[in-house]
Design an enzyme around this catalytic site. Sequence first.
Site, PDB file in Angstrom:
ATOM      1  CB  ALA A 152      -0.901   0.001   1.233  1.00 45.01           C
ATOM      2  CE  LYS A 167      11.852   6.989  14.391  1.00 43.19           C
ATOM      3  NZ  LYS A 167      12.811   6.508  13.430  1.00 43.19           N
ATOM      4  CD  GLU A 214      15.330  -5.328  17.740  1.00 36.12           C
ATOM      5  OE1 GLU A 214      15.101  -6.332  18.417  1.00 36.12           O
ATOM      6  OE2 GLU A 214      15.886  -4.311  18.205  1.00 36.12           O
ATOM      7  CB  VAL A 238      14.796   1.311  19.572  1.00 35.47           C
ATOM      8  CG1 VAL A 238      15.951   1.870  20.394  1.00 35.47           C
ATOM      9  CG2 VAL A 238      13.465   1.727  20.184  1.00 35.47           C
ATOM     10  N   GLY A 255      17.554   1.375  14.518  1.00 34.10           N
ATOM     11  CA  GLY A 255      17.593   0.779  13.174  1.00 34.10           C
ATOM     12  C   GLY A 255      17.963  -0.683  13.136  1.00 34.10           C
ATOM     13  CE  LYS A 264      14.957   6.275  17.017  1.00 33.46           C
ATOM     14  NZ  LYS A 264      16.039   6.912  16.255  1.00 33.46           N
TER      15      LYS A 264
HETATM   16  P1  NAP Z   1       9.264   7.025   3.795  1.00 35.23           P
HETATM   17  O1  NAP Z   1      10.477   6.869   2.952  1.00 35.23           O
HETATM   18  O2  NAP Z   1       8.693   8.367   4.012  1.00 35.23           O
HETATM   19  O3  NAP Z   1       8.129   6.086   3.175  1.00 35.23           O
HETATM   20  C1  NAP Z   1       6.797   6.098   3.602  1.00 35.23           C
HETATM   21  C2  NAP Z   1       5.969   5.217   2.679  1.00 35.23           C
HETATM   22  O4  NAP Z   1       4.660   5.130   3.218  1.00 35.23           O
HETATM   23  C3  NAP Z   1       5.851   5.750   1.259  1.00 35.23           C
HETATM   24  O5  NAP Z   1       5.948   4.692   0.345  1.00 35.23           O
HETATM   25  C4  NAP Z   1       4.426   6.349   1.214  1.00 35.23           C
HETATM   26  O6  NAP Z   1       3.791   6.233  -0.033  1.00 35.23           O
HETATM   27  C5  NAP Z   1       3.708   5.461   2.203  1.00 35.23           C
HETATM   28  N1  NAP Z   1       2.605   6.172   2.841  1.00 35.23           N
HETATM   29  C6  NAP Z   1       2.673   7.244   3.663  1.00 35.23           C
HETATM   30  N2  NAP Z   1       1.433   7.619   4.051  1.00 35.23           N
HETATM   31  C7  NAP Z   1       0.583   6.756   3.459  1.00 35.23           C
HETATM   32  C8  NAP Z   1      -0.833   6.618   3.446  1.00 35.23           C
HETATM   33  N3  NAP Z   1      -1.601   7.467   4.114  1.00 35.23           N
HETATM   34  N4  NAP Z   1      -1.372   5.601   2.737  1.00 35.23           N
HETATM   35  C9  NAP Z   1      -0.604   4.747   2.044  1.00 35.23           C
HETATM   36  N5  NAP Z   1       0.742   4.836   2.012  1.00 35.23           N
HETATM   37  C10 NAP Z   1       1.320   5.823   2.695  1.00 35.23           C
HETATM   38  O7  NAP Z   1       9.504   6.404   5.260  1.00 35.23           O
HETATM   39  P2  NAP Z   1      10.698   5.445   5.735  1.00 35.23           P
HETATM   40  O8  NAP Z   1      11.939   6.240   5.907  1.00 35.23           O
HETATM   41  O9  NAP Z   1      10.731   4.215   4.894  1.00 35.23           O
HETATM   42  O10 NAP Z   1      10.204   5.077   7.211  1.00 35.23           O
HETATM   43  C11 NAP Z   1       9.097   4.218   7.425  1.00 35.23           C
HETATM   44  C12 NAP Z   1       8.940   3.965   8.929  1.00 35.23           C
HETATM   45  O11 NAP Z   1      10.114   3.330   9.434  1.00 35.23           O
HETATM   46  C13 NAP Z   1       8.740   5.220   9.777  1.00 35.23           C
HETATM   47  O12 NAP Z   1       7.856   4.945  10.827  1.00 35.23           O
HETATM   48  C14 NAP Z   1      10.115   5.506  10.307  1.00 35.23           C
HETATM   49  O13 NAP Z   1      10.098   6.211  11.535  1.00 35.23           O
HETATM   50  C15 NAP Z   1      10.643   4.102  10.515  1.00 35.23           C
HETATM   51  N6  NAP Z   1      12.098   3.999  10.485  1.00 35.23           N
HETATM   52  C16 NAP Z   1      12.782   4.501   9.431  1.00 35.23           C
HETATM   53  C17 NAP Z   1      14.162   4.407   9.408  1.00 35.23           C
HETATM   54  C18 NAP Z   1      14.952   4.941   8.243  1.00 35.23           C
HETATM   55  O14 NAP Z   1      16.175   4.820   8.254  1.00 35.23           O
HETATM   56  N7  NAP Z   1      14.331   5.488   7.231  1.00 35.23           N
HETATM   57  C19 NAP Z   1      14.852   3.822  10.504  1.00 35.23           C
HETATM   58  C20 NAP Z   1      14.114   3.309  11.557  1.00 35.23           C
HETATM   59  C21 NAP Z   1      12.734   3.398  11.548  1.00 35.23           C
HETATM   60  P3  NAP Z   1       4.290   7.052  -1.337  1.00 35.23           P
HETATM   61  O15 NAP Z   1       5.650   6.508  -1.631  1.00 35.23           O
HETATM   62  O16 NAP Z   1       3.316   6.741  -2.385  1.00 35.23           O
HETATM   63  O17 NAP Z   1       4.290   8.501  -0.905  1.00 35.23           O
END
Ligand code: NAP
Length: 438
Positions: A46, A106, A130, A133, A135, A206
């Site tokens: 999604a 988080k 996991e 917090v 990564g 975290k």
């Molecule tokens: P991201 O790059 O912003 O990706 C978010 C994804 O979710 C996108 O594909 C977006 O779709 C989709 N999305 C957002 N709102 C939506 C909605 N209302 N309906 C359907 N799809 C939706 O985020 P990310 O960096 O991968 O992080 C994802 C999660 O992992 C977050 O909670 C973040 O805190 C956690 N996290 C991330 C990292 C990191 O290094 N990035 C590390 C640890 C934890 P579109 O692509 O179509 O816009």
Amino acid sequence: MTELRTLKVALLGCGNVGAQVARILIDDAGALASRTGARLELAGIAVRNLEAERDVELPQELFTTDAETLVKDADLVIELMGGIEPARTLILTAMRNGACVVTGNKALLAQDGPTLYEEADKAGVQLSYEAAVAGAIPILRPIRDSLSGDRITRVLGIVNGTTNFILDQMDSTGAQFADALAEAQRLGYAEADPTADVEGYDAAAKAAILASLSFHTRFALEDVSCEGITAVSAADIAAAKEAGFVIKLLAIAEKLTDEDGKTGVSVRVHPTLLPREHPLAAVRGAFNAVFIEAENAGELMFYGQGAGGTPTASAVLGDLVSAARRIVLGGPGRTETTTGHVPALPIAAAVTSYYIGLDVADQPGVLARIAQLFAEHGVSIEIMRQTIHRDADSNVESAELRIVTHRARESALAATVEAVKGLDVINSVTSVLRVEGV
Ligand code: NAP
């Protein structure tokens, strides 16, 4: 050979982390099936925008904007959308439908974790996080499982890579905060709006999760006292360096007894001076690390990449395999133990050492007056260093005093600083920073 059963996996989000999770699910399907005892079928992904370009080439027919329908038909749901809604409602729907959920969110866990944990218990499903917090670093499972026969007394974590990069940059180049932040943004370590990182909010979320698992009590974001790094100056870093310290933004959770004899947990995030020989002092750049002290295990340190799509996907897949195995083998969801019932203590109850920078008049007797004031408040001084400055225009001399105290209660230190400010020989209190690991 028995036919493996198939478990349907719904992936919510295909951004930095989600795209890598999808890639691994497809590329490593064989290995994941042999480790799990079931075929993990990626049933759909999604997203918001079906036309968006993805980091990884994936079959277009997997994509949908109808997340609600996708989760209703899944055995396992991976939430990697981020934000509060619709992530919260989708996770609750998935669990009510009997699916196990893996998330890295988080912000959602810190804001509304108890509702989610309760729903997981009620539904008898597994909620794993996991990736939320530090990564890629396996830290929650070691705390919850490996250390469940021990008593954790203290957790010190560098859990935000952006702020660690900025402080490390300031330490190694002498840069001011604003310049180090600009460099972090240029290199992609900091977002255009860096508030959540530099104000310590991300680390606080975290810290609440780490404290909850370590002390078997649910702590919320409002239990965390939080101070970011925006006030840390190049002068603070230089003075710390000269005294043999490095400044790190630490998430701290520790068991304490307050002045009234009440035992509780102090959960806080703040810039902290650490001796350069402390294991956490060696954590450079955007890396993360968590240092744990336990009654029987002693000191443990977990180190690795705290963010990034591929490293974080590793943590997500670990949770997914574990949840899938549980489904294959049967049995209830793994519940968190929340029998600790220890209260969160306010920052005033914290006991630590302090570094205090003072700009004082260069007069005889000043040092003695300051030392006496500290003693009157029960704060004992470990190190006091003085540097004299002469203003080239006015020719007036002033002195910079740097004080490191022995361990003292935060409330006593705060009262001491207030009293010091009232002395007529004090021009200003230039910094008050906490010190750990001495
Ligand atoms: P991201 O790059 O912003 O990706 C978010 C994804 O979710 C996108 O594909 C977006 O779709 C989709 N999305 C957002 N709102 C939506 C909605 N209302 N309906 C359907 N799809 C939706 O985020 P990310 O960096 O991968 O992080 C994802 C999660 O992992 C977050 O909670 C973040 O805190 C956690 N996290 C991330 C990292 C990191 O290094 N990035 C590390 C640890 C934890 P579109 O692509 O179509 O816009």
